[in-house]
Design a protein around this motif. Structure first.
Motif, mmCIF file in Angstrom:
data_model
loop_
_atom_site.group_PDB
_atom_site.id
_atom_site.type_symbol
_atom_site.label_atom_id
_atom_site.label_comp_id
_atom_site.label_asym_id
_atom_site.label_seq_id
_atom_site.Cartn_x
_atom_site.Cartn_y
_atom_site.Cartn_z
ATOM 1 N N ASN A 28 0.811 -1.223 0.000
ATOM 2 C CA ASN A 28 0.000 0.000 0.000
ATOM 3 C C ASN A 28 0.841 1.268 0.000
ATOM 4 O O ASN A 28 0.470 2.269 0.586
ATOM 5 N N ASN A 57 -1.847 3.310 9.093
ATOM 6 C CA ASN A 57 -2.634 2.225 8.499
ATOM 7 C C ASN A 57 -1.915 0.888 8.590
ATOM 8 O O ASN A 57 -1.807 0.162 7.605
ATOM 9 N N LEU A 59 -2.699 -1.951 9.984
ATOM 10 C CA LEU A 59 -3.535 -3.118 9.722
ATOM 11 C C LEU A 59 -3.738 -3.308 8.224
ATOM 12 O O LEU A 59 -3.665 -4.431 7.720
ATOM 13 N N MET A 60 -3.939 -2.217 7.505
ATOM 14 C CA MET A 60 -4.117 -2.311 6.054
ATOM 15 C C MET A 60 -2.848 -2.808 5.367
ATOM 16 O O MET A 60 -2.926 -3.588 4.416
ATOM 17 N N MET A 62 -0.506 -4.760 6.714
ATOM 18 C CA MET A 62 -0.350 -6.183 7.015
ATOM 19 C C MET A 62 -1.344 -7.023 6.204
ATOM 20 O O MET A 62 -1.004 -8.110 5.732
ATOM 21 N N GLN A 63 -2.550 -6.518 6.010
ATOM 22 C CA GLN A 63 -3.528 -7.229 5.185
ATOM 23 C C GLN A 63 -3.063 -7.283 3.723
ATOM 24 O O GLN A 63 -3.219 -8.305 3.063
ATOM 25 N N ALA A 64 -2.485 -6.181 3.252
ATOM 26 C CA ALA A 64 -1.974 -6.150 1.879
ATOM 27 C C ALA A 64 -0.844 -7.161 1.709
ATOM 28 O O ALA A 64 -0.749 -7.830 0.672
ATOM 29 N N GLU A 66 -0.499 -9.971 3.372
ATOM 30 C CA GLU A 66 -1.114 -11.303 3.344
ATOM 31 C C GLU A 66 -1.784 -11.567 1.998
ATOM 32 O O GLU A 66 -1.688 -12.667 1.458
ATOM 33 N N GLU A 67 -2.461 -10.558 1.452
ATOM 34 C CA GLU A 67 -3.142 -10.730 0.173
ATOM 35 C C GLU A 67 -2.150 -10.932 -0.974
ATOM 36 O O GLU A 67 -2.439 -11.645 -1.930
ATOM 37 N N GLU A 94 4.124 -8.281 12.271
ATOM 38 C CA GLU A 94 4.502 -6.899 12.525
ATOM 39 C C GLU A 94 5.461 -6.862 13.703
ATOM 40 O O GLU A 94 5.205 -7.458 14.743
#
Length: 125
Positions: A28, A57, A59-60, A62-64, A66-67, A94
């Motif tokens: 991101n 951001n 959390l965003m 870390m989600q990115a 994983e995705e 993290e």
């Protein structure tokens, strides 16, 4: 860790750093650093600790990660394909060490402030 694991971990850390510099969209656009890489003895499993400085951001990001783990692993495979038989599985965590340091510094500053107030009150008596 053994010497082989250490060398492999450092190589993975360098390569992932380059990958994240090139493909900022996978994180991101955040500034990430790889603070630590831990490798299993069979070199098949890698824990990657990511530091996210001044990023609201988290959390965003870390989600990115994983995705996009599959694309990251594929990009890593292109870099290390001549050095390993099997590209390791990547798991991202993290690294919150800096947050812990900042928290502890605030606590110490508060304690210093409280002791300073007590010392000056004792001096007045």
């Amino acid at each position: 860790m053994g010497l082989r694991q250490d060398k492999f971990a450092k190589q993975i850390q360098r390569d992932l750093g380059e990958i994240f510099t090139i493909h900022k969209d996978w994180v991101n656009g955040a500034f990430v650093t790889i603070s630590e890489v831990q490798v299993s003895p069979d070199l098949g499993y890698v824990k990657v600790y990511i530091s996210l400085y001044n990023n609201p951001n988290r959390l965003m990001v870390m989600q990115a990660l994983e995705e996009n783990a599959k694309q990251i692993r594929h990009a890593l495979a292109a870099k290390i394909k001549n050095h390993v038989r099997k590209v390791p599985e990547l798991v991202f965590f993290e690294d919150d060490t800096m947050d812990y340091v900042v928290k502890m510094e605030k606590i110490f500053d508060q304690l210093k402030g409280d002791n300073g107030a007590q010392d000056s009150a004792e001096d007045k008596q």
